[in-house]
Motif scaffolding. Sequence first.
Motif, mmCIF file in Angstrom:
data_model
loop_
_atom_site.group_PDB
_atom_site.id
_atom_site.type_symbol
_atom_site.label_atom_id
_atom_site.label_comp_id
_atom_site.label_asym_id
_atom_site.label_seq_id
_atom_site.Cartn_x
_atom_site.Cartn_y
_atom_site.Cartn_z
ATOM 1 N N TYR A 97 -9.757 -1.454 -3.915
ATOM 2 C CA TYR A 97 -8.389 -0.649 -4.062
ATOM 3 C C TYR A 97 -7.916 -1.111 -5.612
ATOM 4 N N ASP A 139 -12.708 5.943 -4.435
ATOM 5 C CA ASP A 139 -11.469 6.604 -3.815
ATOM 6 C C ASP A 139 -10.200 5.583 -3.709
ATOM 7 N N GLY A 140 -10.143 4.348 -3.373
ATOM 8 C CA GLY A 140 -9.240 3.471 -3.391
ATOM 9 C C GLY A 140 -8.629 3.181 -4.773
ATOM 10 N N SER A 180 -7.236 9.792 4.815
ATOM 11 C CA SER A 180 -7.802 8.739 4.213
ATOM 12 C C SER A 180 -8.231 7.511 4.713
ATOM 13 N N ALA A 230 1.002 -1.359 -0.022
ATOM 14 C CA ALA A 230 0.067 0.021 -0.141
ATOM 15 C C ALA A 230 0.869 1.173 -0.005
ATOM 16 N N ASP A 288 -16.982 5.829 4.028
ATOM 17 C CA ASP A 288 -17.398 4.846 3.059
ATOM 18 C C ASP A 288 -18.851 4.874 2.851
ATOM 19 N N HIS A 302 1.220 -0.829 6.290
ATOM 20 C CA HIS A 302 -0.121 -1.123 6.281
ATOM 21 C C HIS A 302 -0.538 -2.415 7.224
ATOM 22 N N TYR A 351 -13.774 -1.643 4.208
ATOM 23 C CA TYR A 351 -13.880 -0.759 3.174
ATOM 24 C C TYR A 351 -14.632 -1.000 2.052
ATOM 25 N N SER A 352 -14.325 -2.037 1.407
ATOM 26 C CA SER A 352 -15.191 -2.539 0.343
ATOM 27 C C SER A 352 -16.502 -2.837 0.746
ATOM 28 N N THR A 388 -4.342 3.935 6.151
ATOM 29 C CA THR A 388 -5.320 2.950 5.603
ATOM 30 C C THR A 388 -6.154 2.566 6.973
ATOM 31 N N TYR A 392 -0.148 4.903 -1.352
ATOM 32 C CA TYR A 392 -1.075 5.556 -0.602
ATOM 33 C C TYR A 392 -0.340 6.437 0.223
#
Length: 417
Positions: free
Chosen positions: A260, A284-285, A157, A74, A177, A110, A207-208, A135, A77
């Motif tokens: 991501y 945004d990922g 972020s 990661a 999110d 990360h 997140y997802s 993250t 980022y």
Amino acid sequence: MNKKVISAMLAASMAVSLAACGSTATSEATSAEASSAVSSETSSTVASGESAASGSYTGTPIKVGGIGPITGAAATYGNAVKNAEELAVKEINAANGSDVFDWKFEDDEHDAEKSVNAYNSLKDWGMQVLAGPVTTTPTLAVAAESVNDNMFVLTPSASAQTVIETGDNVFQICFTDPNQGVASADYIAENALATKIGVIYDSSDAYSSGIYAKFKTEAETKGLEIVTAEAFTSDNKSDLSTQVAKCQEAGAELVFLPIYYTPASMIFKQAAAVEYKPVFFGVDGMDGLLTMEGFDTSLAEGVMLLTPYSADSKEEKSAAFTAKYEEKYGEIPTQFSADTYDCVYVIYQALKDGVINADMSAEEICEAMIAYMPTVTVDGVTGVMTWNAAGEVSKTPYAAVIKDGAYVGADNVEEAQ
């Protein structure tokens, strides 16, 4: 007394004093005791990137820490955030004529445990404010520690709703999110991009899956049909051809990707291999895709996403930031960089407004910032921002599309056609 109750009382008093000074903030105070808690000198509106010298600060520098992945998977980022923090701090210090901030950044790769170790290292250094982590998973771990320490956390972020639910001291610069899911469904519907939607998401990632859950609910209210929703996990994301094939078989005209950029890059390759060409719509990922080593950016041509910032923006503040960042680091900034730049300027504005200073303890700064954030309006690189007492930011997303290997504002693409 709960800090959110204190925050609400102080926020009300701040809004009254701001209104008396002719600011844009409006609110009614009901507590005379709370009114006396905050100076009427506080200003409610700041333009990120404005001349730092306009609020000259000559005291001891405030120690601001940053945490993020500058090595590992990661790192795209983390380095974007680190660079932007460095840019903003050096810019503010130079324009001010003396150091406003003493800044230190730690790598967490990360990893949650390493992020907590980095946090403890920064505390030993004397950190008073944390601009990070980057993250979500590491931020959740650090946020839990910060609650016990009463350390103010402003993450540029880490966008999961659970981040700001961790404690009263945690605020976000980035979109939360759920807001991304709702805004994406609204944009797709309002612009008639498609009616049959496929989704590919990571069910093992907060997140997802969080974005997808809100997208699904909003899509239903907007009359969008989700013809298939295909999940993968962190353990089986090396081959997503099955998920791509199911979207194609279901006739999905648009595939929503709340993921991501690494798994997204594989999806684009596998879609191209079977000549499947829906509209791909990300979040945004996805930012970082174009700088991914070895990725053929032509595979992402036409990919859309909502972002708070686009490097092709002609808006004065955004254009100036883009030029400065590109000159210093030799690359085009992403929205992670832009959010972070705003993050530092929010902390600086609190200092200029007399809300915080280096003579205060981290705990005192935290209490002051909790009260301050719901009263301030920031006109930044990523738009006009306000916060509620829960720590959630409100700002307008910007639709971007990948064209010729670069992010371009969707409106600019339409004008050019």
